[in-house]
Design a protein around this motif. Structure first.
Motif, PDB file in Angstrom:
ATOM      1  N   ASP A 219       0.809  -1.219   0.000  1.00 36.62           N
ATOM      2  CA  ASP A 219       0.000   0.000   0.000  1.00 36.62           C
ATOM      3  C   ASP A 219       0.839   1.264   0.000  1.00 36.62           C
ATOM      4  OD1 ASP A 219      -2.442  -1.428   0.068  1.00 36.62           O
ATOM      5  OD2 ASP A 219      -2.133  -1.828   2.201  1.00 36.62           O
TER       6      ASP A 219
ATOM      7  N   ALA B 178       2.368   1.661  -5.328  1.00 41.14           N
ATOM      8  CA  ALA B 178       1.079   1.576  -6.019  1.00 41.14           C
ATOM      9  C   ALA B 178       1.089   2.400  -7.295  1.00 41.14           C
ATOM     10  CB  ALA B 178      -0.040   2.039  -5.087  1.00 41.14           C
TER      11      ALA B 178
ATOM     12  N   MET C 272       0.651   0.777 -11.063  1.00 39.65           N
ATOM     13  CA  MET C 272      -0.526   1.179 -11.840  1.00 39.65           C
ATOM     14  C   MET C 272      -0.121   1.930 -13.103  1.00 39.65           C
ATOM     15  SD  MET C 272      -3.327   2.177  -8.906  1.00 39.65           S
ATOM     16  CE  MET C 272      -4.615   2.369 -10.130  1.00 39.65           C
TER      17      MET C 272
ATOM     18  N   SER D  18      -5.786  -5.393 -11.061  1.00 36.65           N
ATOM     19  CA  SER D  18      -4.809  -5.733 -10.030  1.00 36.65           C
ATOM     20  C   SER D  18      -5.364  -5.441  -8.646  1.00 36.65           C
ATOM     21  CB  SER D  18      -3.525  -4.927 -10.247  1.00 36.65           C
ATOM     22  OG  SER D  18      -3.764  -3.552  -9.977  1.00 36.65           O
ATOM     23  N   TYR D  19      -4.578  -5.786  -7.656  1.00 37.29           N
ATOM     24  CA  TYR D  19      -4.924  -5.470  -6.269  1.00 37.29           C
ATOM     25  C   TYR D  19      -5.065  -3.965  -6.082  1.00 37.29           C
ATOM     26  CZ  TYR D  19      -3.929  -4.393  -1.384  1.00 37.29           C
ATOM     27  OH  TYR D  19      -3.958  -3.856  -0.117  1.00 37.29           O
ATOM     28  N   TRP D  20      -4.230  -3.214  -6.779  1.00 41.11           N
ATOM     29  CA  TRP D  20      -4.240  -1.767  -6.604  1.00 41.11           C
ATOM     30  C   TRP D  20      -5.430  -1.117  -7.313  1.00 41.11           C
ATOM     31  CZ3 TRP D  20      -0.167  -4.909  -7.487  1.00 41.11           C
ATOM     32  CH2 TRP D  20       0.782  -5.013  -6.450  1.00 41.11           C
ATOM     33  N   HIS D  21      -6.035  -1.817  -8.276  1.00 41.70           N
ATOM     34  CA  HIS D  21      -7.251  -1.326  -8.927  1.00 41.70           C
ATOM     35  C   HIS D  21      -8.496  -1.669  -8.119  1.00 41.70           C
ATOM     36  CE1 HIS D  21      -4.530  -1.428 -12.481  1.00 41.70           C
ATOM     37  NE2 HIS D  21      -5.275  -0.407 -12.909  1.00 41.70           N
TER      38      HIS D  21
ATOM     39  N   GLY E 171      -8.545  -3.663  -4.861  1.00 42.18           N
ATOM     40  CA  GLY E 171      -8.473  -3.886  -3.429  1.00 42.18           C
ATOM     41  C   GLY E 171      -9.030  -5.228  -2.992  1.00 42.18           C
TER      42      GLY E 171
END
Length: 738
Positions: free
Chosen positions: A81, A86, A90, A106-109, A111
């Motif tokens: 995080d 991030a 991204m 992704s996880y960053w898009h 969560g």
């Protein structure tokens, strides 16, 4: 028939040589383009339930499922995080070209918790590639592979497309390495065998032409159908190995005929009539054996058939055209650049060792045959408990980045590893009822060995579930789980399709098992018919089939012990895993054909001696003395060629290489040199028997070659050699190879 062909080739030797070389070389240069058309995959049955499930799921999950999974682990001291981490990831994903990338989440898009590892140190990005099929997606991945790396973030890339790319790259490397390693060794061995450089170079030239020309044939085939990348490896292995073996037979017989006083024309004619006939029978049997792979629905097996059949047919064609033409042009000059000490050693060789071996075997045939048969059966016993599976990351070396990444993905994100059972619920015009789906999901979760089951995506009419199973996806627990799920009642107003790698493997095995009896019938039937037509005996072809089955069973049992049970896996550098059924079928076809090849060569000399009035015992002894050295040399050369693939970085090719080494050593030594003479001695004169009607049929077909008295004119010097050269011929030449 073959004598007439040999005479015709000699008469038109310049025309035959130039035209064949031009066609082969031009075709080979054009065939280099086949590498751009080779594909991966094709291991499953396209008509199976698992394939249908994959097709429906792919449509339902369009934009939701990924072809490439990227695992990002920030450097020490930073977390997933961290704003800079991030932003970098991204930005990297956003910059991927739209021409190759269809989607990237992704996880960053999102969560979403399933996109982060349990310890919170690894985050995922799932990328969908542009392309209608696997080949187009593979091309797209090659364009973006380097763009996935993010500075100061540890990056691992996994997924089916990534593994296919790694396998294809290593397959091309293995092909080049195998030829670079094997060709010089083969040439040196041939120099030792023949005692001269010119004679030794002829089989190597034919082998190189066979491999080169096979590329042209494969390119032509690839214009109309799918060709797997391993087809080229199989074509290289068989084309080079068999062309060298065939060249050994033909060149050896030619030198023997020249030693006996015949001129080049008569020597070429007799060489094609005898050794050339063996080559033709061997090639026909091998092509028929490999054509049996066409019976199976898997595109992978069909591709191996294309590669093998092309290489074998071309190796035989060149051995019956280019090689006799070259021999006719060279004449006695075939022994130029001879090495004197090798020539003298060969001249002193009388075959006494082979004669003593034959006498020893026939003195106590039962004492020889029974233990050998028992030993071969014992070697084959591990195959009864063999496991079968489809290729996965374990076929790559343990240090391959694609394998390491895939194993890490399966460890940290099992739901993303691709080993689960895919369950597709397809409604009739609408999505299946939620309550019915919930009840069905509960039933699936109660199936033994199912760890978890959850939805992975949906569309207007389709819901896709993923069930996770403990243990090997090709193990008994996973297989039984698929069967149990398929036995469940479908939810109301819905059709259930069960897929995934476990189901695909089961369906492929079922399709293979269904067609195996037909392939066995093809192999056995062709062997029985062709050997009968060649030798006019009923028992000889039956014996040949039984010997081939014994060789095969011992080979497969040893391979199971090594590659599946894991004995010696550390020495071989392999990971114990289930065998790919298609590779077993391929090896069966090749070994069955090759074992019959050596059988025909051995029997040809026995039948020649028998036709000349020898007793059964004398015929067996003569056959072994005349061919023992040649068969041993041919097997050794083929071991070198195929053995180069035993060092492949891909476990499937290593499996084939080791399997061929085991089969060739067993067949050319234990079976042909010991078991065959012992069994023939036990049968006695009955081994030559055939009903009168069948023998007349065999004589009318005309596949046997009866040696006719040669005209004296055929032994006089040709227009390419002087009388002095002819006089020196027998003193300058070493002893025959056969």
């Amino acid at each position: 028939m073959f004598a007439r062909w040999g005479a015709a080739v000699h008469r038109a030797r310049w025309t035959v040589l130039i035209s064949t070389l031009v066609i082969t070389i031009l075709g080979g240069f054009w065939g280099i383009g086949v590498f751009d058309r080779l594909t991966q995959g094709g291991y499953d049955d396209p008509n199976s339930e698992a394939s249908a499930a994959a097709a429906v799921a792919a449509g339902a999950l369009e934009g939701q499922a990924g072809d490439v999974v990227v695992m990002y682990r920030p450097s020490e001291g930073r977390s997933l995080d961290d704003p800079e981490v991030a932003a970098a990831i991204m930005e990297n994903l956003a910059d991927l070209p739209s021409e190759q990338v269809e989607s990237a989440v992704s996880y960053w898009h999102t969560g979403m918790p399933q996109f982060v590892s349990d310890d919170g140190t690894v985050g995922l990005a799932v990328i969908g590639l542009v392309g209608e099929d696997d080949d187009e997606k593979l091309t797209a991945y090659e364009e973006i592979a380097e763009d996935l790396i993010v500075d100061e973030v540890s990056t691992q890339v996994a997924g089916g497309v990534v593994a296919e790319h790694a396998i294809g790259h290593r397959a091309e490397q293995d092909l080049i390495a195998a030829e670079i390693v094997s060709l010089p060794i083969v040439l040196l061995l041939l120099i030792v065998i023949f005692g001269g450089v010119v004679a030794a170079s002829l089989p190597v030239v034919v082998g190189g032409l066979a491999v080169f020309g096979a590329l042209g044939l494969l390119h032509l085939i690839a214009l109309f159908t799918t060709v797997n990348v391993f087809a080229v490896n199989v074509a290289s292995m068989l084309g080079l190995g068999l062309a060298i073996d065939y060249g050994l037979f033909v060149v050896g017989r030619f030198r023997e005929e020249m030693d006996s006083g015949r001129g080049p024309a008569a020597a070429v004619r007799r060489s094609v009539a005898t050794a050339g006939r063996t080559v033709a029978f061997s090639a026909v049997l091998l092509v028929i054996a490999l054509s049996g792979l066409m019976l199976f629905p898997q595109e992978f097996l069909r591709s191996l058939a294309y590669g093998g059949m092309s290489a074998v047919a071309l190796a035989a064609l060149l051995s019956l055209t280019v090689l006799p033409a070259l021999l006719g042009l060279l004449g006695h000059r075939v022994d130029k650049l001879s090495l004197p000490w090798l020539v003298r050693r060969r001249q002193r060789s009388t075959g006494e060792g082979w004669r003593r071996l034959a006498d020893g075997v026939m003195k106590r045939p039962g004492l020889i045959a029974v233990p050998i048969i028992a030993g071969l059966v014992l070697l084959g016993s591990p195959f009864l408990n063999a496991q079968f599976g489809m290729p996965d990351e374990r076929v790559l070396p343990a240090d391959d980045p694609a394998r390491i990444a895939t194993e890490a993905l399966k460890a940290d994100f099992p739901q993303m590893g691709g080993d689960g059972i895919q369950i597709v619920l397809q409604g009739d015009g609408a999505a299946p009822d939620e309550a019915a789906v919930g009840g069905y999901l509960a039933e699936v979760s109660e199936v033994a060995s199912i760890d978890s089951v959850a939805p992975t995506g949906a569309s207007d009419e389709v819901i896709v579930l993923e069930a996770q199973v403990d243990g090997d996806p090709f193990g008994d627990l996973a297989n039984q789980a698929v069967r149990d799920i398929r036995a469940l009642d479908a939810p109301a107003d819905a059709e259930v399709l069960v897929g995934g790698i476990t189901a695909a493997n089961l369906d492929s095995l079922d399709a293979t098992a269904e067609m195996l009896p037909w392939m066995a019938l093809l192999l056995v039937g062709a062997t029985l018919i062709l050997i009968f037509l060649a030798f006019g005996s009923v028992l000889l072809p039956i014996k040949a089939v039984i010997m081939s089955i014994l060789s095969l069973s011992a080979t497969f049992g040893t391979l199971t012990w090594l590659f599946v049970d894991g004995h010696g896996s550390g020495l071989l550098g392999v990971t114990p895993m289930p065998m790919e059924a298609g590779i077993i079928v391929l090896i069966a076809a090749i070994v069955f054909g090759l074992s019959t090849d050596y059988e025909v060569f051995l029997l040809s000399r026995m039948v020649e001696a028998r036709a000349g009035g020898a007793t059964t015992e004398e015929a067996v002894r003569t056959g072994l003395v005349r061919t023992g050295r040649v068969i041993s040399a041919a097997a050794l050369l083929l071991v070198v060629v195929t053995g180069a693939f035993a060092f492949s970085g891909i476990q499937m090719m290593r499996f084939i290489g080791v399997g061929m080494i085991i089969a060739l050593i067993l067949d050319a030594t234990i079976v042909r040199m010991l078991l065959v003479p012992a069994v023939m001695k036990l049968f006695g004169d009955a081994v030559w028997w055939a009903p009168g009607s069948l023998r007349r049929l065999q004589e009318r077909v005309g596949l046997s070659e009866v040696e006719k008295p040669e005209d004296d004119a055929e032994s006089v010097p040709s227009d390419h050699e002087s009388a002095g050269d002819a006089g020196r011929r027998t003193t300058d030449r070493g002893a025959s190879t056969s």
